[in-house]
Motif scaffolding. Sequence first.
Motif, PDB file in Angstrom:
ATOM      1  N   LEU A  53       0.744  -1.213   0.028  1.00  0.00           N
ATOM      2  CA  LEU A  53       0.024  -0.062   0.192  1.00  0.00           C
ATOM      3  C   LEU A  53       0.772   1.177  -0.238  1.00  0.00           C
ATOM      4  N   SER A  54       0.265   2.301  -0.606  1.00  0.00           N
ATOM      5  CA  SER A  54       1.407   3.520  -0.758  1.00  0.00           C
ATOM      6  C   SER A  54       0.554   4.954  -0.729  1.00  0.00           C
ATOM      7  N   THR A  55      -0.778   4.704  -0.465  1.00  0.00           N
ATOM      8  CA  THR A  55      -1.509   6.235  -0.262  1.00  0.00           C
ATOM      9  C   THR A  55      -2.131   6.087   1.164  1.00  0.00           C
ATOM     10  N   GLY A  56      -2.205   7.410   1.487  1.00  0.00           N
ATOM     11  CA  GLY A  56      -3.138   7.683   2.756  1.00  0.00           C
ATOM     12  C   GLY A  56      -4.505   7.454   2.612  1.00  0.00           C
ATOM     13  N   LYS A  57      -5.082   7.724   1.462  1.00  0.00           N
ATOM     14  CA  LYS A  57      -6.403   7.511   1.257  1.00  0.00           C
ATOM     15  C   LYS A  57      -7.053   6.080   1.337  1.00  0.00           C
ATOM     16  N   GLU A  58      -6.007   5.074   1.016  1.00  0.00           N
ATOM     17  CA  GLU A  58      -6.426   3.642   1.212  1.00  0.00           C
ATOM     18  C   GLU A  58      -6.624   3.420   2.437  1.00  0.00           C
ATOM     19  N   MET A  59      -5.959   3.876   3.601  1.00  0.00           N
ATOM     20  CA  MET A  59      -6.034   3.238   4.831  1.00  0.00           C
ATOM     21  C   MET A  59      -7.383   3.506   5.341  1.00  0.00           C
ATOM     22  N   GLU A  60      -8.466   4.357   4.996  1.00  0.00           N
ATOM     23  CA  GLU A  60      -9.750   4.189   5.261  1.00  0.00           C
ATOM     24  C   GLU A  60     -10.505   2.849   5.069  1.00  0.00           C
ATOM     25  N   LEU A  61      -9.833   1.787   4.172  1.00  0.00           N
ATOM     26  CA  LEU A  61     -10.317   0.658   3.846  1.00  0.00           C
ATOM     27  C   LEU A  61     -10.046  -0.302   4.832  1.00  0.00           C
ATOM     28  N   PHE A  62      -9.284  -0.044   5.674  1.00  0.00           N
ATOM     29  CA  PHE A  62      -8.702  -1.243   6.501  1.00  0.00           C
ATOM     30  C   PHE A  62      -9.135  -1.166   8.151  1.00  0.00           C
ATOM     31  N   ARG A  63      -9.335  -2.128   8.861  1.00  0.00           N
ATOM     32  CA  ARG A  63      -9.703  -2.134  10.173  1.00  0.00           C
ATOM     33  C   ARG A  63      -8.672  -2.261  11.172  1.00  0.00           C
ATOM     34  N   ASN A  64      -8.905  -1.691  12.388  1.00  0.00           N
ATOM     35  CA  ASN A  64      -7.851  -2.360  13.323  1.00  0.00           C
ATOM     36  C   ASN A  64      -8.641  -2.519  14.675  1.00  0.00           C
ATOM     37  N   ASP A  65     -10.119  -2.789  14.595  1.00  0.00           N
ATOM     38  CA  ASP A  65     -10.822  -3.052  15.850  1.00  0.00           C
ATOM     39  C   ASP A  65     -11.045  -4.437  16.119  1.00  0.00           C
ATOM     40  N   ILE A  66     -10.551  -5.524  15.141  1.00  0.00           N
ATOM     41  CA  ILE A  66     -10.565  -6.885  15.750  1.00  0.00           C
ATOM     42  C   ILE A  66      -9.046  -7.308  15.481  1.00  0.00           C
ATOM     43  N   PRO A  67      -8.598  -8.434  16.122  1.00  0.00           N
ATOM     44  CA  PRO A  67      -7.386  -8.892  16.115  1.00  0.00           C
ATOM     45  C   PRO A  67      -6.987  -9.529  14.681  1.00  0.00           C
ATOM     46  N   LEU A  68      -5.709  -9.644  14.460  1.00  0.00           N
ATOM     47  CA  LEU A  68      -5.298 -10.286  13.086  1.00  0.00           C
ATOM     48  C   LEU A  68      -6.112 -11.299  12.953  1.00  0.00           C
ATOM     49  N   GLU A  69      -6.011 -12.407  13.832  1.00  0.00           N
ATOM     50  CA  GLU A  69      -6.533 -13.874  13.731  1.00  0.00           C
ATOM     51  C   GLU A  69      -8.056 -13.896  13.449  1.00  0.00           C
ATOM     52  N   ASN A  70      -8.596 -12.599  13.330  1.00  0.00           N
ATOM     53  CA  ASN A  70     -10.034 -12.617  12.789  1.00  0.00           C
ATOM     54  C   ASN A  70     -10.229 -12.069  11.524  1.00  0.00           C
ATOM     55  N   LYS A  71      -9.188 -11.190  11.180  1.00  0.00           N
ATOM     56  CA  LYS A  71      -9.350 -10.413  10.028  1.00  0.00           C
ATOM     57  C   LYS A  71      -9.357 -11.474   8.598  1.00  0.00           C
ATOM     58  N   LYS A  72     -10.414 -10.899   7.920  1.00  0.00           N
ATOM     59  CA  LYS A  72     -10.478 -11.436   6.406  1.00  0.00           C
ATOM     60  C   LYS A  72      -9.678 -10.766   5.423  1.00  0.00           C
ATOM     61  N   ILE A  73      -9.596  -9.505   5.687  1.00  0.00           N
ATOM     62  CA  ILE A  73      -8.861  -8.597   4.804  1.00  0.00           C
ATOM     63  C   ILE A  73      -7.733  -7.897   5.516  1.00  0.00           C
ATOM     64  N   THR A  74      -6.543  -8.013   5.011  1.00  0.00           N
ATOM     65  CA  THR A  74      -5.217  -7.860   5.728  1.00  0.00           C
ATOM     66  C   THR A  74      -4.328  -6.791   4.673  1.00  0.00           C
ATOM     67  N   ALA A  75      -3.471  -6.009   5.491  1.00  0.00           N
ATOM     68  CA  ALA A  75      -2.822  -4.905   4.639  1.00  0.00           C
ATOM     69  C   ALA A  75      -1.322  -5.010   4.796  1.00  0.00           C
ATOM     70  N   GLU A  76      -0.299  -4.861   3.661  1.00  0.00           N
ATOM     71  CA  GLU A  76       1.072  -4.677   3.830  1.00  0.00           C
ATOM     72  C   GLU A  76       1.708  -3.359   3.322  1.00  0.00           C
ATOM     73  N   VAL A  77       2.660  -2.943   4.192  1.00  0.00           N
ATOM     74  CA  VAL A  77       3.445  -1.945   3.441  1.00  0.00           C
ATOM     75  C   VAL A  77       4.871  -2.110   3.551  1.00  0.00           C
ATOM     76  N   CYS A  78       5.464  -1.883   2.601  1.00  0.00           N
ATOM     77  CA  CYS A  78       6.849  -1.836   2.132  1.00  0.00           C
ATOM     78  C   CYS A  78       7.947  -0.786   2.858  1.00  0.00           C
ATOM     79  N   ILE A  79       9.106  -1.246   2.728  1.00  0.00           N
ATOM     80  CA  ILE A  79      10.040  -0.212   3.337  1.00  0.00           C
ATOM     81  C   ILE A  79      10.212   0.970   2.853  1.00  0.00           C
TER      82      ILE A  79
END
Length: 444
Positions: A236-262
């Motif tokens: 992921l490379s844009t701030g706008k896309e951050m609205e698409l992802f959740r942090n209110d559930i633990p990773l183990e329960n997420k069906k949609i996850t996100a990666e960022v690169c160095i």
Amino acid sequence: MAKVLIKNVHIVNENSIFESDVLLQDTLISKIDTDILDGDAMVIDAKGKFLLPGIIDDQVHFREPGLTHKGNIASESRAAVSGGITSFMEQPNTIPQTTTIEKLETKFEMGKASSYANYSFLFGGTNDNLEELKRLDKKACSGVKLFLGSSTGNMLVDDEQVIEEIFKNTEMVISAHCEDETTIKANLAKYKSEYSDDIPVKYHHLIRSEEACYLSSSKAIALAKKTGARLHVFHLSTGKEMELFRNDIPLENKKITAEVCIHHLWFSDVDYDTKGTLIKWNPAVKTASDRSKLWEALLDDRIDVIATDHAPHLLTEKDNVYTKAPSGGPLVQHALPAMLEKYHDGTISLEKIVEKMCHNPSKLFDIEKRGFIREGYFADLVLVDLNNEWEANADNNNYKCGWSPFDGYTFRSKITQTFVNGHLAYNNGSFSPERHAKRLTFDR
């Protein structure tokens, strides 16, 4: 293999830092305790150093087969080990592409023959290999890769019906490169009309734009929600896309996850003036504001994983006009040192680095017995000296391509030793001639 006893080390693991000893026996972590004694073990006094789980990089391009003038599994896995990366997941856009089960297994044979780090390979989805994908055992590899953008020749998957069928027909993690092809083509045509092929590189992030990223990633996420697919959005490379992802559930329960690169955490569009095509990546490095929002999302757990998207090219290939200079760059050796710089700056804690680079990739891809410092787990470990300055340059990088976007930068932390399956694979600048890497296995 002989026993190894690491004494007096600060262990960074599972959101804590504590001093202990660690005994390695054969391929595993045998014991974690204070004051361990074992007369048969080789002892490493690591007082003042920090011990991390081996980094798991979920996105690399090691260029084998077919592009081995840029790098190969042996050369790039050695570089990875020198950077503390003990396991990697390699992408399918080689020549030939990894789009059949037969070619996937051929890749695994290559890994077995030459890799210095533990390995897995992603199966590439295309517009016409759905039936092959359905035959793929969910434990066979780390997952499925879809290029929902124009990065890589005919691996672009742009048939929406096929995409939906892929989402419906695999239990594996679907890792997606999300950029909208139509938007990119329109933007490129606009700049080519003005500059022909010699477009200033500073416009790269306007060609591969925020809109292109958001359109594609939001569509993929909507489809994942509709079908129940397990979606992981790469780089992921844009701030706008951050609205698409959740942090209110633990990773183990997420069906949609996100990666960022160095590179998206380190560089911004102002760096095009000095780095030029050396920092031309797809998706593009965006603005300082985007970078700030990526950091915010990483720290509040909307972003789950840090990776490299290591993709080496020769300098002679990079030294071209915009339309002819390939995107990508080498990063596996310098990824952890770069993140440790951000620790020194107070941006991120050591515990959070380990969570995003070790624990979470292991959880997300269901990797067996790796990514944590636990008794009974494979002894993939990294010793770090946080107070040992060194300058990155062509003389000390281990990439086959011979350069790094960090050349000339002085890092404050040095990786001193890396263990792969209990074997001392890298020791203060020297590599073991022996290879003890294993094929990654998955608990699915």
